[in-house]
Design an enzyme around this catalytic site. Structure first.
Site, PDB file in Angstrom:
ATOM      1  CD  GLU A 137     -34.959 -11.203 -85.836  1.00 13.79           C
ATOM      2  OE1 GLU A 137     -33.845 -10.606 -85.744  1.00 13.79           O
ATOM      3  OE2 GLU A 137     -35.779 -10.513 -86.204  1.00 13.79           O
ATOM      4  CD  GLU A 235     -32.181  -6.411 -86.943  1.00 11.04           C
ATOM      5  OE1 GLU A 235     -33.226  -6.135 -87.108  1.00 11.04           O
ATOM      6  OE2 GLU A 235     -31.815  -7.525 -86.213  1.00 11.04           O
TER       7      GLU A 235
END
Length: 255
Positions: A137, A235
């Protein structure tokens, strides 16, 4: 595209298992962070499909002294992933403690690049043995994660591209990319072959699409035109009611 929601950030007044149930009943897959303190049996009983979870608990991809710790803690979490049916395990360029850099680095060097590439390759090999994919990520260092080296989307993409392992892909977080780099449509087009999953939130505030400056309708169109059929995960915090936030997310990514 499949849509997922990070249960850590919505319905925050409810116990975690109930958050998962609410996300599942709304028709979304579920993302979660640290699985070690979760009731796995209760999570399975919700019937939810789990999209991703954090895939290591210590160590840093970029540090020769702690890279092996990334691998050992990742391997320790694989049984949980397999039990819950999690397909993607998320790792970061360097170790985070409560979201902050465990050991801040303000400049990257060649050793960091080489160590990160080799560690990511080893994670890919580990994932291939167990049928899971590790996703690196990207993070922003201007607000949320100062001191994390090789955190920009262009750096994580370069690492994933260099390793080019089918079980080592990119968790492309567009919230972080907007804060650090912008140019999101060109980014998703360039990154498309190496994306394992995409995460979204708006800027500023890290809330659902439509609350900030990112034109997620345009991002959605670019992804569709590029043939992306993977998972997009919210998210993000809810700016108000969590059910309304989930509806806004669905509107942005179902056209």
């Amino acid at each position: 595209m499949r849509l997922a929601v990070c249960a850590e950030m919505v319905f925050t007044d409810l116990p975690f298992v109930e958050r998962v149930r609410r996300v599942h009943e709304a028709g979304f897959d579920v993302e979660m962070w640290d699985s070690r303190n979760k009731d796995l049996a209760a999570l399975k009983a919700t019937g939810a499909r789990f999209s991703s979870m954090t895939g290591y608990s210590a160590g840093s991809l970029v540090e020769p002294d702690t890279a092996d710790l990334v691998l050992s803690t990742a391997e320790a979490l694989i049984p949980t992933a397999l039990e819950l049916g999690v397909e993607r395990l998320v790792v970061h360029p360097a170790e985070l403690i409560d979201g902050k850099a465990a050991r801040p680095h303000w400049r990257s060097d060649g050793t960091m690049w080489l160590t990160a590439a080799r560690t990511l390759e080893r994670l890919g090999e580990l994932g291939a043995r167990h049928g899971v994919t590790f996703c690196l990520e990207n993070l922003n260092t201007v607000l949320d994660h100062p001191g994390i080296p090789l955190a920009r989307a262009k750096d994580t993409l370069a690492l994933v591209r260099a390793v080019d392992h089918p079980n080592a892909r990119l968790m492309l977080d567009l919230y972080h990319a907007q804060l650090g780099e912008g140019n999101l449509i060109e980014l998703v087009r360039e990154a498309r072959p190496w994306i394992g999953e995409i995460q979204v939130a708006d800027v500023p505030g890290r809330c659902e699409p439509g609350t900030g400056e990112i034109n997620y309708a345009a991002v959605y169109r670019a992804l569709a035109e590029a043939g992306y059929a993977g998972t997009v995960g919210l998210e993000a915090y809810a700016s108000g009611d969590s059910d309304d936030a989930l509806k806004a997310f669905r509107t942005a990514f179902e056209g």
